[in-house]
Design a protein around this motif. Structure first.
Motif, PDB file in Angstrom:
ATOM      1  N   GLN A 198      -5.521 -10.715   6.724  1.00 33.85           N
ATOM      2  CA  GLN A 198      -5.546 -11.451   5.460  1.00 33.85           C
ATOM      3  C   GLN A 198      -5.884 -12.915   5.723  1.00 33.85           C
ATOM      4  O   GLN A 198      -5.367 -13.531   6.646  1.00 33.85           O
ATOM      5  CB  GLN A 198      -4.181 -11.372   4.768  1.00 33.85           C
ATOM      6  N   ARG A 203     -12.613 -10.978   5.373  1.00 32.78           N
ATOM      7  CA  ARG A 203     -11.720 -10.292   4.428  1.00 32.78           C
ATOM      8  C   ARG A 203     -11.854 -10.885   3.020  1.00 32.78           C
ATOM      9  O   ARG A 203     -11.888 -10.149   2.018  1.00 32.78           O
ATOM     10  CB  ARG A 203     -10.281 -10.411   4.931  1.00 32.78           C
ATOM     11  N   GLU A 207     -12.925  -8.806  -0.356  1.00 27.87           N
ATOM     12  CA  GLU A 207     -11.996  -8.678  -1.469  1.00 27.87           C
ATOM     13  C   GLU A 207     -12.578  -9.258  -2.761  1.00 27.87           C
ATOM     14  O   GLU A 207     -12.378  -8.700  -3.849  1.00 27.87           O
ATOM     15  CB  GLU A 207     -10.669  -9.354  -1.120  1.00 27.87           C
ATOM     16  N   ARG A 211     -13.173  -7.085  -6.291  1.00 24.36           N
ATOM     17  CA  ARG A 211     -12.666  -7.498  -7.607  1.00 24.36           C
ATOM     18  C   ARG A 211     -13.809  -7.611  -8.611  1.00 24.36           C
ATOM     19  O   ARG A 211     -13.668  -7.243  -9.781  1.00 24.36           O
ATOM     20  CB  ARG A 211     -11.915  -8.822  -7.491  1.00 24.36           C
ATOM     21  N   ASP A 216      -9.268  -2.893  -7.081  1.00 26.07           N
ATOM     22  CA  ASP A 216      -8.127  -3.675  -6.612  1.00 26.07           C
ATOM     23  C   ASP A 216      -8.046  -3.569  -5.088  1.00 26.07           C
ATOM     24  O   ASP A 216      -7.808  -2.479  -4.550  1.00 26.07           O
ATOM     25  CB  ASP A 216      -6.837  -3.133  -7.235  1.00 26.07           C
ATOM     26  N   PRO A 217      -8.250  -4.676  -4.341  1.00 24.42           N
ATOM     27  CA  PRO A 217      -8.199  -4.606  -2.878  1.00 24.42           C
ATOM     28  C   PRO A 217      -6.880  -4.082  -2.325  1.00 24.42           C
ATOM     29  O   PRO A 217      -6.851  -3.441  -1.273  1.00 24.42           O
ATOM     30  CB  PRO A 217      -8.427  -6.061  -2.456  1.00 24.42           C
ATOM     31  N   SER A 218      -5.789  -4.338  -3.055  1.00 23.04           N
ATOM     32  CA  SER A 218      -4.479  -3.885  -2.574  1.00 23.04           C
ATOM     33  C   SER A 218      -4.334  -2.368  -2.625  1.00 23.04           C
ATOM     34  O   SER A 218      -3.418  -1.797  -2.024  1.00 23.04           O
ATOM     35  CB  SER A 218      -3.358  -4.540  -3.384  1.00 23.04           C
ATOM     36  N   ALA A 219      -5.245  -1.693  -3.339  1.00 26.45           N
ATOM     37  CA  ALA A 219      -5.184  -0.231  -3.438  1.00 26.45           C
ATOM     38  C   ALA A 219      -5.959   0.456  -2.305  1.00 26.45           C
ATOM     39  O   ALA A 219      -5.976   1.685  -2.228  1.00 26.45           O
ATOM     40  CB  ALA A 219      -5.736   0.218  -4.786  1.00 26.45           C
ATOM     41  N   LYS A 221      -6.902   2.012   1.293  1.00 23.96           N
ATOM     42  CA  LYS A 221      -6.133   2.742   2.298  1.00 23.96           C
ATOM     43  C   LYS A 221      -6.322   2.060   3.652  1.00 23.96           C
ATOM     44  O   LYS A 221      -7.181   2.428   4.452  1.00 23.96           O
ATOM     45  CB  LYS A 221      -6.595   4.193   2.363  1.00 23.96           C
ATOM     46  N   GLU A 225      -4.689  -3.785  10.396  1.00 22.57           N
ATOM     47  CA  GLU A 225      -5.251  -5.116  10.211  1.00 22.57           C
ATOM     48  C   GLU A 225      -5.257  -5.814  11.557  1.00 22.57           C
ATOM     49  O   GLU A 225      -4.218  -5.900  12.223  1.00 22.57           O
ATOM     50  CB  GLU A 225      -4.432  -5.919   9.199  1.00 22.57           C
TER      51      GLU A 225
END
Length: 303
Positions: A198, A203, A207, A211, A216-219, A221, A225
């Motif tokens: 992050q 990254r 991301e 968007r 949604d980047p948080s979704a 798999k 990292e």
């Protein structure tokens, strides 16, 4: 006594830094020498330019009027150096720069060779580190300038886009996606990813595009990292997941057939690389020459 650029530069630096001691440190001068040069400038104009207090230096009305002219003189000298560097091949000096990871590991090594052939008397010292460390070293005058992967905002820094880059979807040679030449972003997101950490430039670009496309980047798999592009590539080669990386960073592995790139039909990950340096500092001719090299050459022939 004649007006000279050196005094204008010192005055501008004192005003920008807010104190004689900070300006002295920035200019690598003693504080009495800085004070003397400002006093000489005040004597030349016959008026006070700075109000000295215990807390912070403040500009007088005359000082405020002089500031844009001092700034213009600094920019004129910088532009003059840049223009003349085109014609000056026998330059000497040391080029000290900082570079973020992808640029320092995969981009610059391919450019420093051609640059060194054209300017063989300029020696190069490069530190590869993250953007925060580059900015800190520039502010502390440990580096002339830096090359970073994502834009930043800092009141004391000047930033300029100097190179373009593109990120691509990379997969293991035996991955199901390796059997197709292109796919959609939605299909790619069904698989597990190995990504840079992050906050990395790579990254952030990925991301932002997700968007923009409504994902949604948080979704994602994400199974791993990692703190370097090299580590991400090794993980992809080991079949741990797929990733999105700079095209310049995967050419060797692609040539060996270890990984493959797959075109995304509905997404493009474009970005720019930026140079950053202090607004109050004059770049040495070696740095001006290198930045001119990046702006004016067709870099694709080496990348």
């Amino acid at each position: 006594m004649a007006l000279n650029f050196h005094q204008l530069h010192i005055f501008h630096t004192v005003a920008e830094r807010g104190s004689f001691s900070a300006a002295a440190q920035s200019l690598h001068m003693t504080q009495p020498a800085v004070t003397m040069q400002v006093q000489s400038l005040e004597e030349y104009f016959g008026t006070k330019l700075l109000q000295r207090s215990t807390k912070r230096i403040e500009l007088t009305e005359a000082g405020r009027a002089l500031m844009p002219y001092a700034k213009s003189s600094i920019e004129l000298i910088r532009d003059t150096d840049q223009a003349m560097s085109t014609f000056t091949k026998q330059l000497k000096g040391k080029l000290q720069l900082g570079s973020s990871l992808t640029i320092g590991e995969y981009i610059l090594p391919r450019l420093l060779g051609p640059f060194g052939q054209e300017y063989p008397h300029i020696s190069i010292s490069m530190k590869v580190m993250n953007t925060a460390q580059i900015m800190e070293d520039i502010l502390n005058h440990q580096l002339n300038f830096g090359l970073i992967e994502a834009p930043v905002n800092h009141p004391d820094m000047y930033m300029e886009a100097v190179m373009n880059d593109e990120l691509v979807l990379v997969v293991h040679k035996d991955h199901p996606l390796a059997e197709v030449s292109e796919t959609t972003l939605a299909d790619a997101l069904q698989y597990t990813f190995v990504l840079r950490e992050q906050g990395s430039g790579t990254r952030l670009v990925m991301e932002d595009e997700l968007r923009n496309k409504g994902f949604d980047p948080s979704a994602m798999k994400i199974v791993m990292e990692l703190g370097s592009t090299g580590a991400v590539k090794s993980a992809v080669e080991a079949g741990l997941g797929i990733s999105i990386l700079s095209t310049s960073s995967v050419k060797h592995e692609m040539a060996l057939g270890l990984i493959k790139t797959v075109k995304l039909t509905d997404a493009r990950f474009h970005r720019q690389f930026y140079s950053i340096y202090l607004k109050s500092a004059l770049l040495p001719i070696s740095a001006v020459t290198f930045l001119t090299f990046l702006r004016e050459r067709d870099l694709k022939q080496w990348l």
